[in-house]
Design a protein around this motif. Structure first.
Motif, mmCIF file in Angstrom:
data_model
loop_
_atom_site.group_PDB
_atom_site.id
_atom_site.type_symbol
_atom_site.label_atom_id
_atom_site.label_comp_id
_atom_site.label_asym_id
_atom_site.label_seq_id
_atom_site.Cartn_x
_atom_site.Cartn_y
_atom_site.Cartn_z
ATOM 1 N N ILE A 32 0.844 -1.192 0.000
ATOM 2 C CA ILE A 32 0.000 0.000 0.000
ATOM 3 C C ILE A 32 0.882 1.246 0.000
ATOM 4 O O ILE A 32 1.883 1.313 0.701
ATOM 5 C CB ILE A 32 -0.936 0.008 1.231
ATOM 6 C CG1 ILE A 32 -1.869 -1.195 1.206
ATOM 7 C CG2 ILE A 32 -1.718 1.303 1.318
ATOM 8 C CD1 ILE A 32 -2.821 -1.237 0.048
ATOM 9 N N GLU A 33 0.491 2.247 -0.775
ATOM 10 C CA GLU A 33 1.251 3.487 -0.858
ATOM 11 C C GLU A 33 0.756 4.493 0.179
ATOM 12 O O GLU A 33 -0.441 4.653 0.388
ATOM 13 C CB GLU A 33 1.130 4.095 -2.253
ATOM 14 C CG GLU A 33 2.024 5.306 -2.446
ATOM 15 C CD GLU A 33 2.096 5.758 -3.882
ATOM 16 O OE1 GLU A 33 2.057 6.979 -4.100
ATOM 17 O OE2 GLU A 33 2.199 4.899 -4.780
ATOM 18 N N TYR A 34 1.709 5.160 0.820
ATOM 19 C CA TYR A 34 1.439 6.210 1.789
ATOM 20 C C TYR A 34 2.214 7.456 1.393
ATOM 21 O O TYR A 34 3.239 7.374 0.724
ATOM 22 C CB TYR A 34 1.889 5.794 3.201
ATOM 23 C CG TYR A 34 1.076 4.679 3.783
ATOM 24 C CD1 TYR A 34 -0.052 4.938 4.550
ATOM 25 C CD2 TYR A 34 1.427 3.348 3.570
ATOM 26 C CE1 TYR A 34 -0.815 3.912 5.091
ATOM 27 C CE2 TYR A 34 0.669 2.319 4.103
ATOM 28 C CZ TYR A 34 -0.443 2.602 4.857
ATOM 29 O OH TYR A 34 -1.197 1.591 5.383
ATOM 30 N N ASN A 35 1.719 8.600 1.839
ATOM 31 C CA ASN A 35 2.410 9.870 1.651
ATOM 32 C C ASN A 35 2.794 10.411 3.019
ATOM 33 O O ASN A 35 1.971 10.448 3.929
ATOM 34 C CB ASN A 35 1.508 10.885 0.933
ATOM 35 C CG ASN A 35 1.178 10.424 -0.463
ATOM 36 O OD1 ASN A 35 2.057 10.200 -1.263
ATOM 37 N ND2 ASN A 35 -0.101 10.241 -0.739
ATOM 38 N N VAL A 36 4.045 10.810 3.151
ATOM 39 C CA VAL A 36 4.562 11.347 4.404
ATOM 40 C C VAL A 36 4.973 12.797 4.153
ATOM 41 O O VAL A 36 5.577 13.102 3.117
ATOM 42 C CB VAL A 36 5.773 10.536 4.918
ATOM 43 C CG1 VAL A 36 6.306 11.115 6.227
ATOM 44 C CG2 VAL A 36 5.404 9.072 5.086
ATOM 45 N N PHE A 73 8.771 18.969 3.597
ATOM 46 C CA PHE A 73 9.488 17.911 2.887
ATOM 47 C C PHE A 73 8.542 16.719 2.848
ATOM 48 O O PHE A 73 8.033 16.290 3.885
ATOM 49 C CB PHE A 73 10.786 17.569 3.623
ATOM 50 C CG PHE A 73 11.561 16.430 3.030
ATOM 51 C CD1 PHE A 73 11.802 16.346 1.661
ATOM 52 C CD2 PHE A 73 12.064 15.426 3.834
ATOM 53 C CE1 PHE A 73 12.526 15.293 1.127
ATOM 54 C CE2 PHE A 73 12.800 14.365 3.312
ATOM 55 C CZ PHE A 73 13.020 14.311 1.953
ATOM 56 N N SER A 74 8.266 16.201 1.656
ATOM 57 C CA SER A 74 7.315 15.095 1.556
ATOM 58 C C SER A 74 7.823 14.037 0.588
ATOM 59 O O SER A 74 8.634 14.315 -0.293
ATOM 60 C CB SER A 74 5.936 15.608 1.134
ATOM 61 O OG SER A 74 6.007 16.290 -0.087
ATOM 62 N N TRP A 75 7.312 12.822 0.774
ATOM 63 C CA TRP A 75 7.661 11.709 -0.096
ATOM 64 C C TRP A 75 6.570 10.656 -0.028
ATOM 65 O O TRP A 75 5.748 10.645 0.868
ATOM 66 C CB TRP A 75 9.022 11.120 0.278
ATOM 67 C CG TRP A 75 9.090 10.469 1.634
ATOM 68 C CD1 TRP A 75 8.898 9.141 1.911
ATOM 69 C CD2 TRP A 75 9.364 11.099 2.895
ATOM 70 N NE1 TRP A 75 9.046 8.913 3.258
ATOM 71 C CE2 TRP A 75 9.324 10.095 3.885
ATOM 72 C CE3 TRP A 75 9.638 12.409 3.262
ATOM 73 C CZ2 TRP A 75 9.560 10.362 5.220
ATOM 74 C CZ3 TRP A 75 9.860 12.672 4.605
ATOM 75 C CH2 TRP A 75 9.826 11.660 5.558
ATOM 76 N N SER A 76 6.580 9.788 -1.016
ATOM 77 C CA SER A 76 5.666 8.644 -1.062
ATOM 78 C C SER A 76 6.460 7.374 -0.816
ATOM 79 O O SER A 76 7.645 7.300 -1.131
ATOM 80 C CB SER A 76 4.988 8.546 -2.433
ATOM 81 O OG SER A 76 4.170 9.661 -2.641
ATOM 82 N N PHE A 116 -6.909 9.204 3.477
ATOM 83 C CA PHE A 116 -6.016 9.612 2.389
ATOM 84 C C PHE A 116 -4.674 8.902 2.353
ATOM 85 O O PHE A 116 -3.836 9.222 1.533
ATOM 86 C CB PHE A 116 -5.755 11.125 2.475
ATOM 87 C CG PHE A 116 -7.005 11.941 2.543
ATOM 88 C CD1 PHE A 116 -7.841 12.028 1.455
ATOM 89 C CD2 PHE A 116 -7.350 12.604 3.706
ATOM 90 C CE1 PHE A 116 -8.999 12.776 1.513
ATOM 91 C CE2 PHE A 116 -8.511 13.355 3.782
ATOM 92 C CZ PHE A 116 -9.341 13.441 2.676
ATOM 93 N N ARG A 117 -4.437 7.975 3.288
ATOM 94 C CA ARG A 117 -3.128 7.306 3.406
ATOM 95 C C ARG A 117 -2.018 8.348 3.546
ATOM 96 O O ARG A 117 -1.009 8.308 2.850
ATOM 97 C CB ARG A 117 -2.864 6.384 2.221
ATOM 98 C CG ARG A 117 -3.818 5.236 2.166
ATOM 99 C CD ARG A 117 -3.418 4.240 1.106
ATOM 100 N NE ARG A 117 -4.486 3.294 0.936
ATOM 101 C CZ ARG A 117 -4.954 2.900 -0.229
ATOM 102 N NH1 ARG A 117 -4.414 3.345 -1.329
ATOM 103 N NH2 ARG A 117 -5.936 2.046 -0.296
ATOM 104 N N LYS A 118 -2.248 9.284 4.437
ATOM 105 C CA LYS A 118 -1.337 10.400 4.635
ATOM 106 C C LYS A 118 -0.877 10.444 6.087
ATOM 107 O O LYS A 118 -1.681 10.353 7.005
ATOM 108 C CB LYS A 118 -2.072 11.691 4.281
ATOM 109 C CG LYS A 118 -1.240 12.929 4.361
ATOM 110 C CD LYS A 118 -2.091 14.126 3.986
ATOM 111 C CE LYS A 118 -1.400 14.882 2.889
ATOM 112 N NZ LYS A 118 -2.141 16.038 2.449
ATOM 113 N N CYS A 119 0.442 10.575 6.285
ATOM 114 C CA CYS A 119 1.045 10.765 7.598
ATOM 115 C C CYS A 119 1.752 12.112 7.574
ATOM 116 O O CYS A 119 2.730 12.273 6.847
ATOM 117 C CB CYS A 119 2.073 9.687 7.898
ATOM 118 S SG CYS A 119 1.396 8.052 8.155
#
Length: 144
Positions: A32-36, A73-76, A116-119
């Motif tokens: 599963i993909e998440y965004n941080v 700063f963000s990444w998947s 949203f699978r977002k942290c």
């Protein structure tokens, strides 16, 4: 005949293990993909940036960044099959320094999953705040 029976048992046990993992922890099995996202939430610190350096538990170094007030700063990422996906970040601001897990599959796969699978992390003078919607923030821990 014994060899065929042994192979059959191994295949059955492997299939049961895969089914068991997919029922209990499907996010580990399917990637599963998440965004941080890490946000500099300091106020009035324009002359002193928040320095962040992150790396994955798999050995991927994402390098360092200097975040001015309001920068992010963000990444998947995708969870791995073994359920051990982890991203460790070191934060530095003035004399304060803190290492923390920006994403740990054991802790975050459920709390970041919906909707949203977002942290997201908001780093402020008094500590680190977490949100999965960037509306409701909860302080997770302090600098010290």
């Amino acid at each position: 005949m014994k060899l065929l029976t042994t192979i059959f048992i191994i295949i059955c046990l492997s299939l049961l293990g895969i089914i068991f993992m997919s029922v209990l922890q499907p996010q580990h099995l399917y990637g599963i993909e998440y965004n941080v996202r890490v946000i500099n939430g300091f106020t009035n610190n324009s002359s002193l940036p928040l320095v962040i350096w992150c790396s994955s538990g798999d050995g991927g170094d994402m390098g360092g960044r200097a975040l001015q007030e309001g920068d992010d700063f963000s990444w998947s990422l995708k969870t791995n099959l073994w359920g051990s996906t982890n991203f460790l970040c070191t934060m530095k601001w003035d004399a304060a320094r803190k290492r923390f897990d920006a994403f740990s599959v054991g802790r975050d796969s459920r709390r970041c999953y919906d909707p949203f699978r977002k942290c997201s992390w908001l780093v402020k003078e008094d500590g680190f705040y977490f949100s999965n919607d960037e509306v409701n923030w909860k302080k997770d821990f302090s600098w010290f």
